[in-house]
Design a protein around this motif. Structure first.
Motif: not given
Length: 338
Positions: A72-73, A78-83, A119-126
């Motif tokens: 999820q992170v 914005k990384v696609r599913i397979l990577p 995940w929360l830090a990146i969500r805060w950033y976004n």
């Protein structure tokens, strides 16, 4: 399923027996007491069965949840599913992570906390939505009740949180919310004196005595930082640890991913740099305090580096994603769409 197949069948060596006993009896294990882990593992044992095996299953469950959160992170970047799946798999089968996910230990739950924080830090950033900032403060406080060494990440988390939206931190309400939610996350530490008054079968520290409780809290907050030439030896092993745990290809992919992130998202990239440095060099300096090199301390440090290894897998996934995007631009391939 991988962890369940290789799971320890019962009592295990090192600290596992201590944690199994604490979880099943709601006792107090060795310092720092690990109240968050003990209460969650005890709750799990009431559902899954009152046995050492059930506590081992709790570690496997936490390990699997952390791997899902890593995915999820990566997706939040914005990384696609397979990577993203490839990055999650790289952590799932890494040696130390696998080992810590099949015995009663605090480190797989530590991974859940760290991936949740990221995940929360990146969500805060976004998004710049305060709900994610307050949730980050709460989860960070809660994470410290599972393992104290996550305090090493505090400077990176604090500076990054402020840098994302400086104007928000000019408001008293924002600071009040952060402090309130952080303290709320720390509340499981009240378990130590309250449970100690009930005289559990396992009680490493008489935390009913508040001077002893002070010792536990002091244990959680090292106030000195000593270094020596021996410290340099430990630091020199960090890169080798990445290769040994993740393999040379994942290590190189993570290195490229870090450079790519710094190019695309400079603020987020520098947060990752600080996270990596504090999670490795900072932790090594705090733990070793300039002491002579021993095999045990080197082994222990490698376990404490696992949160950084997990982030490195996210960076490797970021590299795969960007290579895929580059291939799409160059060749116009539609079969790379997932």
């Amino acid at each position: 399923a991988l962890y369940l197949v290789t799971l320890a069948p019962g009592l295990y060596t090192e600290d596992a027996g201590d944690f199994q006993t604490a979880a099943l009896t709601l006792g107090i294990p060795h310092p720092s007491g690990y109240p968050g882990y003990v209460m969650l593992a005890n709750l799990w044992s009431r559902v899954a069965g009152h046995s050492a095996f059930a506590v081992n299953v709790f570690s496997a469950l936490a390990g699997a949840v952390a791997v899902v959160l890593l995915f999820q992170v990566a997706r939040e970047l914005k990384v696609r599913i397979l990577p993203a799946l490839a990055g999650a798999l790289a952590l799932a089968v890494s040696l130390t992570w696998w080992r810590q996910s099949i015995v009663a230990e605090v480190y797989s739950l530590n991974g859940v906390a760290v991936m949740g924080m990221l995940w929360l830090a990146i969500r805060w950033y976004n998004t710049k939505r305060l709900v994610f900032l307050y949730s980050l403060a709460f989860v960070y406080g809660l994470a410290l009740t599972n393992h104290y060494m996550l305090q090493a990440l505090a400077p990176a988390v604090a500076v990054f949180s402020i840098a994302c939206a400086p104007s928000e931190f000019k408001r008293f309400r924002t600071w009040g919310g952060i402090i309130a939610y952080f303290i709320l996350g720390l509340l499981p530490y009240l378990f130590l004196p309250l449970r100690s008054r009930m005289h559990p079968k396992l009680n490493w520290l008489d935390t009913e005595n508040f001077s002893h409780l002070g010792y536990v809290l002091k244990y959680n907050a090292p106030t000195s930082l000593k270094t020596s030439l021996d410290t340099l030896h430990y630091l020199a092993t960090v890169a080798g640890g990445f290769v040994a745990e993740l393999g040379a290809l994942v290590f190189l992919a993570g290195l490229v991913g870090l450079g790519w992130l710094l190019w695309n998202e400079r603020r987020l990239g520098w947060f990752v740099v600080a996270y990596v440095l504090l999670g490795t060099i900072g932790v090594a300096c705090v733990i070793t305090q300039g002491a002579p090199v021993t095999a045990f301390v080197a082994w222990f440090l490698n376990i404490l580096y696992v949160p950084v290894y997990a982030l490195w897998c996210v960076l490797a996934a970021y590299t795969l994603h960007n290579i895929r995007e580059w291939l799409r631009v160059v060749f116009g391939s539609t079969w790379l769409g997932t």
